[in-house]
Design an enzyme around this catalytic site. Sequence first.
Site, PDB file in Angstrom:
ATOM      1  N   HIS A  12       0.829  -1.204   0.000  1.00 50.26           N
ATOM      2  CA  HIS A  12       0.000   0.000   0.000  1.00 50.26           C
ATOM      3  C   HIS A  12       0.868   1.259   0.000  1.00 50.26           C
ATOM      4  CE1 HIS A  12       0.970   1.080   4.153  1.00 50.26           C
ATOM      5  NE2 HIS A  12       0.942  -0.224   4.397  1.00 50.26           N
ATOM      6  N   GLU A  83      -1.401  -6.704   8.280  1.00 47.69           N
ATOM      7  CA  GLU A  83      -0.039  -6.598   8.813  1.00 47.69           C
ATOM      8  C   GLU A  83       0.002  -7.132  10.245  1.00 47.69           C
ATOM      9  OE1 GLU A  83       3.000  -6.898   8.570  1.00 47.69           O
ATOM     10  OE2 GLU A  83       3.622  -5.009   7.625  1.00 47.69           O
TER      11      GLU A  83
END
Length: 206
Positions: A12, A83
């Site tokens: 990202h 994550e």
Amino acid sequence: MSTLWRIVLVRHGETEGESSIRFHGASDVALNDVGRRQAREARGQMPDDRCELVVASSLMRARQTAHIIAPDRAVRLEPDFREIDFGRWEGLTREEIAALDPDLYDAWQGKVSGFEFPEGERRGDFRARVERGLERLLACGVGSAVVVAHKGVVRTIAEGLSGAVLPAAEPELGAVVSLVRHGPNTWRITGRSPSSLPTPAASPTR
């Protein structure tokens, strides 16, 4: 055998939470203007032929990046591609972590065996859930897929499949790592932004 032969991994872009300098794992932070620009640049690195499936971590920064990369496509969310949770280090810079927990910081930087993020997700548990998500991806029944996720997730998938080791700083925000399958169980990293291909590792696991 899996029909998947190509995976394009994308980290990202930059966030309102300053992901370039702060450790956001479980924290759900949005892209900022720089991150949206990085996502548009990543879109320009997508393969010429259309990827059949777009998958993203369920966290906002990955979802937003995926929708910029593939604005006309449905995005399948994969919660197991979130994550790692950095625990009490969430949202801190390296300097702030070193000041808060100097001994733990030294153990982390020294790659001391058994190190875990304080009050965070255990690293073995993180790898196991990313691998569960990868198993679902490999069984998806398509030939090519784009996966938009996070640094730790991209590294776990790329290194686990290829047996190569990426440089410690990679992938950078908005970077793309492409893998192609050669044979039943052999994957190779065929493209990586912004630098050269990695060298083979002694072991496929970290």
